[in-house]
Motif scaffolding. Structure first.
Motif, mmCIF file in Angstrom:
data_model
loop_
_atom_site.group_PDB
_atom_site.id
_atom_site.type_symbol
_atom_site.label_atom_id
_atom_site.label_comp_id
_atom_site.label_asym_id
_atom_site.label_seq_id
_atom_site.Cartn_x
_atom_site.Cartn_y
_atom_site.Cartn_z
ATOM 1 N N ALA A 129 8.980 26.995 91.205
ATOM 2 C CA ALA A 129 9.224 25.557 91.139
ATOM 3 C C ALA A 129 8.611 24.940 89.900
ATOM 4 C CB ALA A 129 8.655 24.877 92.391
ATOM 5 N N VAL A 130 7.474 25.469 89.448
ATOM 6 C CA VAL A 130 6.839 24.937 88.247
ATOM 7 C C VAL A 130 7.584 25.376 86.998
ATOM 8 C CG1 VAL A 130 4.744 25.054 86.831
ATOM 9 C CG2 VAL A 130 4.556 24.704 89.293
ATOM 10 N N PHE B 298 10.806 26.813 86.702
ATOM 11 C CA PHE B 298 12.242 26.524 86.656
ATOM 12 C C PHE B 298 12.572 25.155 87.227
ATOM 13 C CE2 PHE B 298 11.999 31.214 87.099
ATOM 14 C CZ PHE B 298 12.467 31.517 85.847
ATOM 15 N N ARG B 299 11.789 24.170 86.932
ATOM 16 C CA ARG B 299 12.055 22.834 87.452
ATOM 17 C C ARG B 299 13.268 22.225 86.758
ATOM 18 N NH1 ARG B 299 8.591 18.811 84.237
ATOM 19 N NH2 ARG B 299 7.923 20.134 82.534
ATOM 20 N N SER B 300 14.017 21.457 87.500
ATOM 21 C CA SER B 300 15.209 20.797 86.918
ATOM 22 C C SER B 300 14.775 19.579 86.124
ATOM 23 C CB SER B 300 16.178 20.393 88.021
ATOM 24 O OG SER B 300 15.560 19.463 88.881
ATOM 25 N N LYS B 301 15.513 19.291 85.074
ATOM 26 C CA LYS B 301 15.129 18.186 84.192
ATOM 27 C C LYS B 301 15.968 16.969 84.423
ATOM 28 C CE LYS B 301 13.274 21.325 80.981
ATOM 29 N NZ LYS B 301 12.688 21.564 79.785
ATOM 30 N N LYS C 145 8.818 18.020 91.424
ATOM 31 C CA LYS C 145 8.856 19.441 91.758
ATOM 32 C C LYS C 145 7.625 20.166 91.231
ATOM 33 C CE LYS C 145 13.464 21.103 92.539
ATOM 34 N NZ LYS C 145 14.510 21.987 92.051
ATOM 35 N N LYS C 146 7.104 19.704 90.100
ATOM 36 C CA LYS C 146 5.930 20.347 89.518
ATOM 37 C C LYS C 146 4.716 20.162 90.431
ATOM 38 C CE LYS C 146 3.419 20.756 85.221
ATOM 39 N NZ LYS C 146 3.301 20.314 83.832
ATOM 40 N N GLY D 240 5.200 22.373 93.434
ATOM 41 C CA GLY D 240 4.968 23.766 93.059
ATOM 42 C C GLY D 240 3.495 24.089 92.940
#
Length: 66
Positions: A60-61, A63-66, A2-3, A6
């Motif tokens: 997206a950068v 609040f990316r999910s872990k 996602k990073k 983003g």
């Protein structure tokens, strides 16, 4: 993943904003603005779309999910 997506959205958005601003300040864009009183619609759409992509990419950068 996602990073990277983003960052890509931020870059594409910045390019769109740049082209929208340069299109609005072109001689044809200035003539259109002088005649109609508003900037050309195409340049506004590029600027707004680019800003939207930049905000989505930033989200997206950050609040990316872990």
């Amino acid at each position: 993943m996602k990073k990277i997506l983003g960052i890509g959205l931020i870059v594409v958005g910045a390019i769109l904003v740049y082209y929208g601003l340069s299109e609005g300040s072109s001689p044809v864009g200035e003539l259109s603005e002088a005649l109609t009183g508003s900037p050309p619609e195409r340049s506004l759409m590029k600027i707004v779309g680019g800003l939207f992509l930049m905000v989505m990419g930033g989200g997206a950068v950050i609040f990316r999910s872990k």
